[in-house]
Write a protein that holds these residues in place. Structure first.
Motif, PDB file in Angstrom:
ATOM      1  N   MET A 183       0.693  -1.268  -0.092  1.00  0.00           N
ATOM      2  CA  MET A 183      -0.028   0.033   0.042  1.00  0.00           C
ATOM      3  C   MET A 183       0.900   1.236   0.006  1.00  0.00           C
ATOM      4  O   MET A 183       0.535   2.103  -0.569  1.00  0.00           O
ATOM      5  CB  MET A 183      -0.988   0.116   1.276  1.00  0.00           C
ATOM      6  N   LYS A 184       2.005   1.207   0.686  1.00  0.00           N
ATOM      7  CA  LYS A 184       2.914   2.319   0.998  1.00  0.00           C
ATOM      8  C   LYS A 184       3.641   2.496  -0.459  1.00  0.00           C
ATOM      9  O   LYS A 184       3.779   3.693  -0.990  1.00  0.00           O
ATOM     10  CB  LYS A 184       3.758   2.346   1.975  1.00  0.00           C
ATOM     11  N   TRP A 185       4.079   1.483  -1.128  1.00  0.00           N
ATOM     12  CA  TRP A 185       4.603   1.575  -2.462  1.00  0.00           C
ATOM     13  C   TRP A 185       3.628   2.183  -3.601  1.00  0.00           C
ATOM     14  O   TRP A 185       3.973   2.881  -4.250  1.00  0.00           O
ATOM     15  CB  TRP A 185       4.990   0.162  -3.013  1.00  0.00           C
ATOM     16  N   LEU A 186       2.485   1.681  -3.440  1.00  0.00           N
ATOM     17  CA  LEU A 186       1.282   2.129  -4.241  1.00  0.00           C
ATOM     18  C   LEU A 186       1.251   3.642  -4.048  1.00  0.00           C
ATOM     19  O   LEU A 186       0.974   4.551  -5.053  1.00  0.00           O
ATOM     20  CB  LEU A 186      -0.004   1.421  -4.180  1.00  0.00           C
ATOM     21  N   LYS A 187       1.001   4.084  -2.906  1.00  0.00           N
ATOM     22  CA  LYS A 187       0.701   5.446  -2.817  1.00  0.00           C
ATOM     23  C   LYS A 187       1.923   6.359  -3.131  1.00  0.00           C
ATOM     24  O   LYS A 187       1.848   7.483  -4.005  1.00  0.00           O
ATOM     25  CB  LYS A 187       0.807   5.723  -1.189  1.00  0.00           C
ATOM     26  N   GLU A 188       3.181   6.011  -2.987  1.00  0.00           N
ATOM     27  CA  GLU A 188       4.219   6.487  -3.750  1.00  0.00           C
ATOM     28  C   GLU A 188       4.608   6.657  -5.114  1.00  0.00           C
ATOM     29  O   GLU A 188       4.864   7.809  -5.697  1.00  0.00           O
ATOM     30  CB  GLU A 188       5.630   6.102  -3.145  1.00  0.00           C
ATOM     31  N   LEU A 189       4.122   5.385  -5.756  1.00  0.00           N
ATOM     32  CA  LEU A 189       4.074   5.288  -7.111  1.00  0.00           C
ATOM     33  C   LEU A 189       3.035   6.239  -7.678  1.00  0.00           C
ATOM     34  O   LEU A 189       3.144   7.029  -8.529  1.00  0.00           O
ATOM     35  CB  LEU A 189       3.796   4.001  -7.472  1.00  0.00           C
ATOM     36  N   LEU A 190       1.929   6.299  -7.223  1.00  0.00           N
ATOM     37  CA  LEU A 190       0.696   7.128  -7.653  1.00  0.00           C
ATOM     38  C   LEU A 190       1.198   8.686  -7.773  1.00  0.00           C
ATOM     39  O   LEU A 190       0.643   9.420  -8.393  1.00  0.00           O
ATOM     40  CB  LEU A 190      -0.606   6.858  -7.045  1.00  0.00           C
ATOM     41  N   GLU A 191       1.839   8.988  -6.307  1.00  0.00           N
ATOM     42  CA  GLU A 191       2.142  10.334  -6.337  1.00  0.00           C
ATOM     43  C   GLU A 191       3.029  10.856  -7.293  1.00  0.00           C
ATOM     44  O   GLU A 191       2.865  12.058  -7.732  1.00  0.00           O
ATOM     45  CB  GLU A 191       2.525  10.618  -4.813  1.00  0.00           C
ATOM     46  N   ARG A 192       3.929  10.197  -7.521  1.00  0.00           N
ATOM     47  CA  ARG A 192       4.982  10.257  -8.543  1.00  0.00           C
ATOM     48  C   ARG A 192       4.304  10.458 -10.016  1.00  0.00           C
ATOM     49  O   ARG A 192       4.578  11.068 -10.917  1.00  0.00           O
ATOM     50  CB  ARG A 192       6.290   9.249  -8.361  1.00  0.00           C
ATOM     51  N   LYS A 193       3.674   9.044 -10.486  1.00  0.00           N
ATOM     52  CA  LYS A 193       3.338   9.017 -11.647  1.00  0.00           C
ATOM     53  C   LYS A 193       2.239   9.782 -12.346  1.00  0.00           C
ATOM     54  O   LYS A 193       1.994  10.096 -13.542  1.00  0.00           O
ATOM     55  CB  LYS A 193       3.044   7.529 -11.960  1.00  0.00           C
ATOM     56  N   SER A 194       1.584  10.144 -11.232  1.00  0.00           N
ATOM     57  CA  SER A 194       0.037  10.967 -11.743  1.00  0.00           C
ATOM     58  C   SER A 194       0.473  12.229 -12.108  1.00  0.00           C
ATOM     59  O   SER A 194      -0.231  13.150 -12.841  1.00  0.00           O
ATOM     60  CB  SER A 194      -0.638  11.289 -10.256  1.00  0.00           C
ATOM     61  N   LYS A 195       1.925  12.872 -11.828  1.00  0.00           N
ATOM     62  CA  LYS A 195       2.258  13.926 -12.305  1.00  0.00           C
ATOM     63  C   LYS A 195       2.814  14.036 -13.647  1.00  0.00           C
ATOM     64  O   LYS A 195       3.234  15.004 -14.170  1.00  0.00           O
ATOM     65  CB  LYS A 195       3.213  14.526 -11.430  1.00  0.00           C
ATOM     66  N   GLU A 196       2.952  12.947 -14.363  1.00  0.00           N
ATOM     67  CA  GLU A 196       3.652  12.593 -15.686  1.00  0.00           C
ATOM     68  C   GLU A 196       2.927  12.597 -16.919  1.00  0.00           C
ATOM     69  O   GLU A 196       3.295  12.500 -17.954  1.00  0.00           O
ATOM     70  CB  GLU A 196       4.430  11.472 -15.724  1.00  0.00           C
ATOM     71  N   GLY A 197       1.570  12.926 -16.897  1.00  0.00           N
ATOM     72  CA  GLY A 197       0.951  13.567 -18.041  1.00  0.00           C
ATOM     73  C   GLY A 197       0.278  12.183 -18.603  1.00  0.00           C
ATOM     74  O   GLY A 197       0.226  12.359 -20.042  1.00  0.00           O
ATOM     75  N   TYR A 198       0.029  10.905 -18.007  1.00  0.00           N
ATOM     76  CA  TYR A 198      -0.490  10.216 -18.669  1.00  0.00           C
ATOM     77  C   TYR A 198      -2.043  10.416 -18.960  1.00  0.00           C
ATOM     78  O   TYR A 198      -2.690  11.060 -18.193  1.00  0.00           O
ATOM     79  CB  TYR A 198      -0.756   8.530 -17.910  1.00  0.00           C
ATOM     80  N   ARG A 199      -2.783   9.706 -20.086  1.00  0.00           N
ATOM     81  CA  ARG A 199      -4.025  10.104 -20.400  1.00  0.00           C
ATOM     82  C   ARG A 199      -4.948   9.312 -19.539  1.00  0.00           C
ATOM     83  O   ARG A 199      -6.224   9.807 -19.310  1.00  0.00           O
ATOM     84  CB  ARG A 199      -4.346   9.592 -21.978  1.00  0.00           C
ATOM     85  N   ARG A 200      -4.518   7.958 -19.001  1.00  0.00           N
ATOM     86  CA  ARG A 200      -5.262   7.321 -18.125  1.00  0.00           C
ATOM     87  C   ARG A 200      -4.457   6.558 -17.217  1.00  0.00           C
ATOM     88  O   ARG A 200      -3.331   6.269 -17.619  1.00  0.00           O
ATOM     89  CB  ARG A 200      -6.366   6.520 -18.725  1.00  0.00           C
ATOM     90  N   ILE A 201      -4.747   6.037 -15.921  1.00  0.00           N
ATOM     91  CA  ILE A 201      -4.346   5.142 -14.982  1.00  0.00           C
ATOM     92  C   ILE A 201      -5.144   4.166 -14.825  1.00  0.00           C
ATOM     93  O   ILE A 201      -6.330   4.377 -14.504  1.00  0.00           O
ATOM     94  CB  ILE A 201      -3.662   5.784 -13.763  1.00  0.00           C
ATOM     95  N   ILE A 202      -4.899   2.787 -15.034  1.00  0.00           N
ATOM     96  CA  ILE A 202      -5.462   1.678 -14.929  1.00  0.00           C
ATOM     97  C   ILE A 202      -4.838   0.763 -13.711  1.00  0.00           C
ATOM     98  O   ILE A 202      -3.756   0.575 -13.932  1.00  0.00           O
ATOM     99  CB  ILE A 202      -5.857   0.727 -16.038  1.00  0.00           C
ATOM    100  N   VAL A 203      -5.571   0.391 -12.603  1.00  0.00           N
ATOM    101  CA  VAL A 203      -5.025  -0.398 -11.851  1.00  0.00           C
ATOM    102  C   VAL A 203      -5.689  -2.073 -12.049  1.00  0.00           C
ATOM    103  O   VAL A 203      -7.021  -1.978 -12.316  1.00  0.00           O
ATOM    104  CB  VAL A 203      -5.479   0.073 -10.322  1.00  0.00           C
TER     105      VAL A 203
END
Length: 291
Positions: A183-203
């Motif tokens: 869960m900690k890894w997911l939070k850190e990953l989303l915080e970082r990757k959500s700023k990189e301009g993807y058109r969508r994120i799928i889990v």
């Protein structure tokens, strides 16, 4: 009566452990009797670090994702998974495939699963991504799973050669919980990757969040604490979809602007068998296909 109940319990335990085709891991239904989720997570990340990041060049803005779940194959029954692989192989590129867990139904079936996924000598493993289900880790099978599929927690993304497209995140929920480290890894990953301009994120993961019944025992859906934290995270960082399986019945829930999709099963001889294709472009267009 109490002694009789104990004897029956011991007998069932012995039978379930002795039969190499057993599908019911009684001890595993109540608590993990193999590597716990935190250990699996650490081993997965160690493998990820050894091979590096996965960036798929789709060479186009639009592509198709083939998604199935709960194939539960045995060495004798894998007709539907064969069909899924054939449909994937015959489809026009660009494409990729995702299996949402419970690939096998019992012990010693991973070699058969590997042969199905490499049908006719053609490997789709370069574009096939999989998440572990509870049946995949029952009977202490995680080391065998790792020998074939290497990791249970990871991410990859797609691009068109120059521009980033979509981010996919795979979570290991085979125990019905993500564990604190994942869960900690997911939070850190989303915080970082959500700023990189993807058109969508799928889990994507195996165990679903929204419980319809108790058919899957203690892993029917994720723990309440996980559900609360996970739904908050996905909403906060703009995740568009979460795909899962496990309950063998299609479901769609929108919660805090995140669409949670649960797939039908791919298992042979089961009512409502279907897989999903998703055409990803500016929009996501879903199609369900019966076996």
């Amino acid at each position: 009566m109490k002694k009789l109940s104990i004897l029956v319990w011991v007998g069932i335990m012995a039978l379930s452990c002795a039969n190499e085709e057993a599908t019911l891991d009684i001890a595993g239904m109540f608590s993990s009797n193999g590597e716990p989720v935190n250990t699996r997570f650490e081993q997965s990340l160690a493998y990820n670090d050894s091979v590096g990041e996965i960036h798929l060049d789709m060479k186009a803005d639009n592509y198709t994702v083939f998604v199935c779940s709960d194939s539960h194959i045995t060495r004798k029954e894998h007709k539907n998974l064969d069909y899924f692989v054939a449909q994937f192989n015959d489809a026009a590129t660009p494409k990729l495939a995702i299996h949402l867990g419970d690939l096998i139904d019992a012990q010693n079936n991973f070699p058969c699963a590997d042969s199905v996924l490499r049908t006719g000598g053609r490997s789709i493993n370069d574009t096939l991504f999989i998440t572990p289900g509870n049946h995949d880790v029952y009977f202490k099978q995680w080391p065998v799973y790792r020998s074939f599929f290497k990791t249970g927690t990871y991410w990859f993304d797609t691009n068109n050669g120059t521009k980033k497209l979509d981010l996919f995140i795979c979570l290991d929920s085979a125990d019905g919980t993500l564990g604190r480290k994942q869960m900690k890894w997911l939070k850190e990953l989303l915080e970082r990757k959500s700023k990189e301009g993807y058109r969508r994120i799928i889990v994507f993961t195996h165990t679903h969040l929204w419980k319809l019944d108790g058919s899957q025992g203690h892993t029917s859906n994720m723990a309440l604490e996980d559900t609360y934290e996970l739904t908050a995270l996905l909403a906060k960082y703009g995740v568009e979809y979460m795909w899962s399986g496990h309950q063998h019945a299609r479901q769609s829930v929108i919660f805090k602007n995140v669409c949670y999709l649960v797939l039908d099963a791919t298992k042979d001889n089961e009512r409502g068998q279907a897989y999903m294709t998703v055409d990803l472009g500016d929009d996501a267009i879903y199609h369900y296909h019966n076996y």
